[in-house]
Design a protein around this motif. Structure first.
Motif, PDB file in Angstrom:
ATOM      1  N   LYS A 190       0.839  -1.191   0.000  1.00  0.00           N
ATOM      2  CA  LYS A 190       0.000   0.000   0.000  1.00  0.00           C
ATOM      3  C   LYS A 190       0.879   1.248   0.000  1.00  0.00           C
ATOM      4  CE  LYS A 190      -3.264  -2.434   3.014  1.00  0.00           C
ATOM      5  NZ  LYS A 190      -3.973  -2.369   4.309  1.00  0.00           N
ATOM      6  N   PRO A 191       0.313   2.365  -0.484  1.00  0.00           N
ATOM      7  CA  PRO A 191      -1.070   2.542  -0.902  1.00  0.00           C
ATOM      8  C   PRO A 191      -1.295   2.182  -2.371  1.00  0.00           C
ATOM      9  CG  PRO A 191       0.049   4.649  -0.930  1.00  0.00           C
ATOM     10  CD  PRO A 191       1.056   3.651  -0.415  1.00  0.00           C
ATOM     11  N   VAL A 192      -2.548   1.807  -2.676  1.00  0.00           N
ATOM     12  CA  VAL A 192      -2.997   1.692  -4.060  1.00  0.00           C
ATOM     13  C   VAL A 192      -3.401   3.097  -4.499  1.00  0.00           C
ATOM     14  CG1 VAL A 192      -4.771   0.740  -5.568  1.00  0.00           C
ATOM     15  CG2 VAL A 192      -3.773  -0.678  -3.757  1.00  0.00           C
ATOM     16  N   ILE A 193      -2.817   3.561  -5.577  1.00  0.00           N
ATOM     17  CA  ILE A 193      -3.017   4.936  -6.039  1.00  0.00           C
ATOM     18  C   ILE A 193      -3.684   4.909  -7.406  1.00  0.00           C
ATOM     19  CG2 ILE A 193      -1.877   7.142  -6.544  1.00  0.00           C
ATOM     20  CD1 ILE A 193       0.489   6.145  -4.850  1.00  0.00           C
ATOM     21  N   ALA A 194      -4.690   5.760  -7.597  1.00  0.00           N
ATOM     22  CA  ALA A 194      -5.368   5.841  -8.893  1.00  0.00           C
ATOM     23  C   ALA A 194      -4.361   6.242  -9.966  1.00  0.00           C
ATOM     24  CB  ALA A 194      -6.518   6.842  -8.833  1.00  0.00           C
ATOM     25  N   ALA A 195      -4.278   5.441 -11.027  1.00  0.00           N
ATOM     26  CA  ALA A 195      -3.321   5.711 -12.106  1.00  0.00           C
ATOM     27  C   ALA A 195      -3.948   6.488 -13.249  1.00  0.00           C
ATOM     28  CB  ALA A 195      -2.763   4.391 -12.638  1.00  0.00           C
ATOM     29  N   GLN A 196      -5.271   6.569 -13.274  1.00  0.00           N
ATOM     30  CA  GLN A 196      -5.977   7.292 -14.329  1.00  0.00           C
ATOM     31  C   GLN A 196      -7.177   7.999 -13.740  1.00  0.00           C
ATOM     32  OE1 GLN A 196      -7.094   4.374 -17.236  1.00  0.00           O
ATOM     33  NE2 GLN A 196      -5.070   4.317 -18.206  1.00  0.00           N
ATOM     34  N   SER A 197      -7.656   9.013 -14.444  1.00  0.00           N
ATOM     35  CA  SER A 197      -8.880   9.712 -14.057  1.00  0.00           C
ATOM     36  C   SER A 197     -10.035   9.192 -14.898  1.00  0.00           C
ATOM     37  CB  SER A 197      -8.733  11.226 -14.255  1.00  0.00           C
ATOM     38  OG  SER A 197      -7.754  11.753 -13.393  1.00  0.00           O
ATOM     39  N   HIS A 198     -11.187   8.991 -14.264  1.00  0.00           N
ATOM     40  CA  HIS A 198     -12.395   8.549 -14.952  1.00  0.00           C
ATOM     41  C   HIS A 198     -13.574   9.354 -14.420  1.00  0.00           C
ATOM     42  CE1 HIS A 198     -10.696   5.060 -17.046  1.00  0.00           C
ATOM     43  NE2 HIS A 198     -10.014   4.817 -15.945  1.00  0.00           N
ATOM     44  N   LYS A 199     -14.052  10.280 -15.246  1.00  0.00           N
ATOM     45  CA  LYS A 199     -15.195  11.113 -14.883  1.00  0.00           C
ATOM     46  C   LYS A 199     -14.944  11.771 -13.527  1.00  0.00           C
ATOM     47  CE  LYS A 199     -18.329   8.247 -17.632  1.00  0.00           C
ATOM     48  NZ  LYS A 199     -19.542   7.421 -17.659  1.00  0.00           N
TER      49      LYS A 199
END
Length: 442
Positions: free
Chosen positions: A138-147
């Motif tokens: 951890k941490p799991v991090i958002a790699a892309q943006s979606h809406k």
């Protein structure tokens, strides 16, 4: 059953997430209403009435939050208010390939998310239950943006039935816990060394391929490496006939004369996106070029240099590169896109904008001329660099000056890569250069 708060409880849920006992903890009914749950959404349970692939970004946010917490259940087929079990449309669930779900999660969150999904019958109704395991690191991090649901770079955590950005104190605790786990792992290694005796212990230096210890050396042959997998103790799985090898305790010392020439020693190290990019731009003569190609299959984008590394490995056809990629055991979308690139969907070039083009086209035309005149530098601002990256894709093979471009791209990579919108432009620009310069003929 109590909520899975204690370590023992968490281990029980993780080892048997769909046991009757655990499912009974989720589906606790009101004594006077046979279909109404008294179970509330919590740090480890999320209810949804229906499953729809169109809401995948929203689901990914909750899944990331579970992975960063202690894991949890995602249940489809339960109304919000009141929490009545109504069942869900199984056709939508069955039409969604689990591989597609994994690929989306891997691409959106940058790491492999471990999950299981089953259709469960509850009081005569069909519901879909997903179990998301706690992340190994951890941490799991958002790699892309979606809406509006998923924002690149954000970390999500589970708070009393809500998935939201992690608070500072929880992030600090999460990082401290990861650090303690790492320290405990080191202590286990040290205890084993003490038990075995330092005189009987040797370590592999992954930077050189040599063994460190009294009179010990390890050599990994190039041909053998593609069949070798290192695994964590307690996490041994073998799927689809993929060979796995666990080295335990003793490594035999082989007389040097049996391994000739010494050049066959393969340097093994951690390879990720920075190593792939920097190796290409520095034109590094890496010892294990095939591993660089294979690693692209695990990155968030398939638009990275591959032909340079194939050239180093002596691979002179697209078919041979495709065989290397096909041998990688992953369901990631990057592997799929990489294979598509190898069968022809690989032209990243951009036409030169006309003199009367719109503003963005004019900027690209200006930066193309600046590149040809060697006028750009590492000190250029981010807007100039973004237009220049687009202009690089207008270059032809005859116009490429690697001695000028590669050091410039290295400076831009170190300075701007983390800025929004920059990574994709940068990756496609260098993939275009790689294709022009090193792609084998059809």
């Amino acid at each position: 059953m109590a909520k899975p708060r204690r370590t023992a409880d968490i281990a029980q849920y993780a080892s048997e997430p769909f046991s009757d006992q655990n499912l009974a903890t989720i589906f606790r009914f009101h004594p006077e209403n046979p279909h109404r749950l008294i179970t509330r959404e919590s740090g480890w349970i999320e209810f949804k009435q229906t499953f729809s692939w169109g809401n995948r970004a929203e689901y990914a946010k909750t899944i990331a939050a579970f992975a960063n917490s202690r894991g949890g259940y995602f249940v489809f087929g339960v109304k919000d208010r009141p929490r009545d079990v109504v069942g869900t449309d199984l056709a939508k669930w069955e039409a969604t390939d689990p591989t597609t779900i994994s690929e989306f999660l891997n691409q959106s969150l940058g790491v492999e998310i471990e999950w299981e999904g089953h259709v469960v019958e509850v009081r005569g109704l069909k519901v879909v239950v997903l179990y998301i395991r706690e992340a190994r690191r951890k941490p799991v991090i958002a790699a892309q943006s979606h809406k509006s649901h998923l924002v690149e770079g954000e970390i999500y955590y589970r708070y009393r039935g809500r998935s939201q950005r992690i608070r500072y104190s929880d992030l600090q605790n999460l990082l401290d816990e990861q650090r303690r786990d790492d320290q405990a792992a080191w202590l286990r290694v040290f205890r084993q060394i003490a038990k075995t005796g330092i005189e009987n212990t040797a370590l592999i230096d992954l930077a050189t391929g040599h063994g460190l210890g009294p009179g010990s050396k390890f050599y990994i042959d190039q041909e053998s490496l593609s069949h070798l997998k290192f695994i964590r103790e307690g996490h041994f799985t073998e799927k689809g006939g993929a060979p796995a090898l666990r080295l335990v305790g003793v490594a035999a010392i082989v007389p040097g004369a049996l391994i000739q020439p010494e050049r066959k020693v393969l340097v093994v190290r951690n390879i990720h996106l920075p190593e792939i990019i920097e190796g290409f731009l520095n034109r590094t003569q890496v010892e294990n070029p095939l591993q660089f190609i294979k690693q692209v299959c695990f990155e968030t984008s398939a638009y990275l240099p591959i032909y340079y590394y194939a050239n180093l490995a002596g691979i002179d056809t697209l078919e041979k590169i495709a065989k290397v990629v096909e041998g990688v055991n992953t369901t990631s979308s990057s592997r799929k896109i990489l294979l598509q690139r190898l069968v022809g969907q690989d032209d990243l070039s951009s036409p030169i904008p006309g003199a009367n083009s719109r503003e963005a086209g004019k900027r690209r035309r200006e930066k193309l001329q600046a590149l040809l005149n060697l006028e750009l530098s590492g000190g250029d601002d981010s807007e100039t660099v973004s237009s220049a990256l687009e202009a690089i894709r207008c270059l032809t093979l005859e116009q490429i000056d690697e001695g000028y471009l590669n050091p410039l791209l290295l400076q831009w990579f170190g300075k701007y890569y983390t800025q929004e919108g920059f990574p994709d432009r940068f990756r496609r620009a260098i993939a275009h250069l790689d294709r022009l310069r090193y792609r084998p003929p059809e």
